[in-house]
Design a protein around this motif. Sequence first.
Motif, short mmCIF file in Angstrom:
data_model
loop_
_atom_site.label_atom_id
_atom_site.label_comp_id
_atom_site.label_asym_id
_atom_site.label_seq_id
_atom_site.Cartn_x
_atom_site.Cartn_y
_atom_site.Cartn_z
N UNK A 178 -76.01 11.22 -34.67
CA UNK A 178 -75.13 10.14 -34.21
C UNK A 178 -74.05 10.72 -33.31
N UNK A 179 -73.80 10.07 -32.19
CA UNK A 179 -72.80 10.59 -31.26
C UNK A 179 -71.61 9.66 -31.06
N UNK A 180 -71.84 8.36 -31.07
CA UNK A 180 -70.76 7.42 -30.73
C UNK A 180 -70.43 6.48 -31.89
N UNK A 181 -69.15 6.13 -31.94
CA UNK A 181 -68.69 5.05 -32.82
C UNK A 181 -67.98 4.02 -31.95
N UNK A 182 -68.36 2.76 -32.08
CA UNK A 182 -67.71 1.68 -31.35
C UNK A 182 -66.75 0.96 -32.31
N UNK A 183 -65.50 0.82 -31.88
CA UNK A 183 -64.49 0.21 -32.74
C UNK A 183 -63.80 -0.96 -32.01
N UNK A 184 -64.14 -2.20 -32.36
CA UNK A 184 -63.44 -3.34 -31.77
C UNK A 184 -62.02 -3.47 -32.35
N UNK A 185 -61.05 -3.73 -31.48
CA UNK A 185 -59.67 -3.94 -31.93
C UNK A 185 -59.13 -5.22 -31.30
N UNK A 186 -58.32 -5.94 -32.04
CA UNK A 186 -57.81 -7.22 -31.56
C UNK A 186 -56.29 -7.20 -31.44
N UNK A 187 -55.80 -7.81 -30.36
CA UNK A 187 -54.35 -7.99 -30.17
C UNK A 187 -53.94 -9.27 -30.89
N UNK A 188 -53.04 -9.13 -31.87
CA UNK A 188 -52.60 -10.28 -32.66
C UNK A 188 -51.08 -10.30 -32.72
N UNK A 189 -50.53 -11.45 -33.13
CA UNK A 189 -49.09 -11.51 -33.39
C UNK A 189 -48.76 -10.51 -34.49
#
Length: 250
Positions: free
Chosen positions: A1-12
Amino acid sequence: MTKVLVPVKRVVDKDIKVRVKSDNSGVDIANVKHSMNPFDEIAIEEAVRLKEKGAVTEVIAVSIGVPQAQETLRTALAIGADRAILVETSEEVQPLAVAKVLKALVDKEQPGLIIMGKQAIDDDANQVGQSLAALADLPQATFASKVEVAGDKATVTREVDSGLETITVSLPAVITTDLRLNEPRYVTLPNIMKAKKKPLENLKPEDLGVDVTPRLKTLKVSEPPKRSAGVKVPDVAALVDKLKNEAKVI
């Protein structure tokens, strides 16, 4: 395994008390401090820790939303992500559309693991991780409080209603993080400066062939009713009487 994808959200920001708009059309977010969704911060921290252990070689942070989400991605880069992708859109992006955008990015990047917060604190939907796993036909492990990666397997301890559950999933897989997984590191000024030099790619949903038009319509948003004042009771018998005949909880 080479990559990790991490979604991040802009919130109040979690410490801000939100206010409902006067016309009850939604929450007033004008001139309000925003920050990274706390569950996503835990996800980034876990991905960086896996990289530090040598389990992965690259951490990619992804956000979907307004141009200001670049600030959230820069925070992810300062925590330790290697590069970032912003899928820019001015429209409200609902959970299913987010999952479709992420599915397109998974096809493009071919990560060995996707780690994300179990939910965002603004809508508390808790849908994107499960939807992405279904769309991409990947195994999923939700509400993770411990993650161990070895070879092409991940062993995940999950927080469930009855306690803890440990499962093993084949990679690639989708993992959603719970609060007790880790404590995110403090972002230092040198790392903030380094983050400014890391690559940040800008895309549009149409670049990925995804339609993010909202499918759900919010009819009304209102504050919960104010809690009424408590009363004192002289003895246990009076308490039981009120619980039984007024509150009707026993």
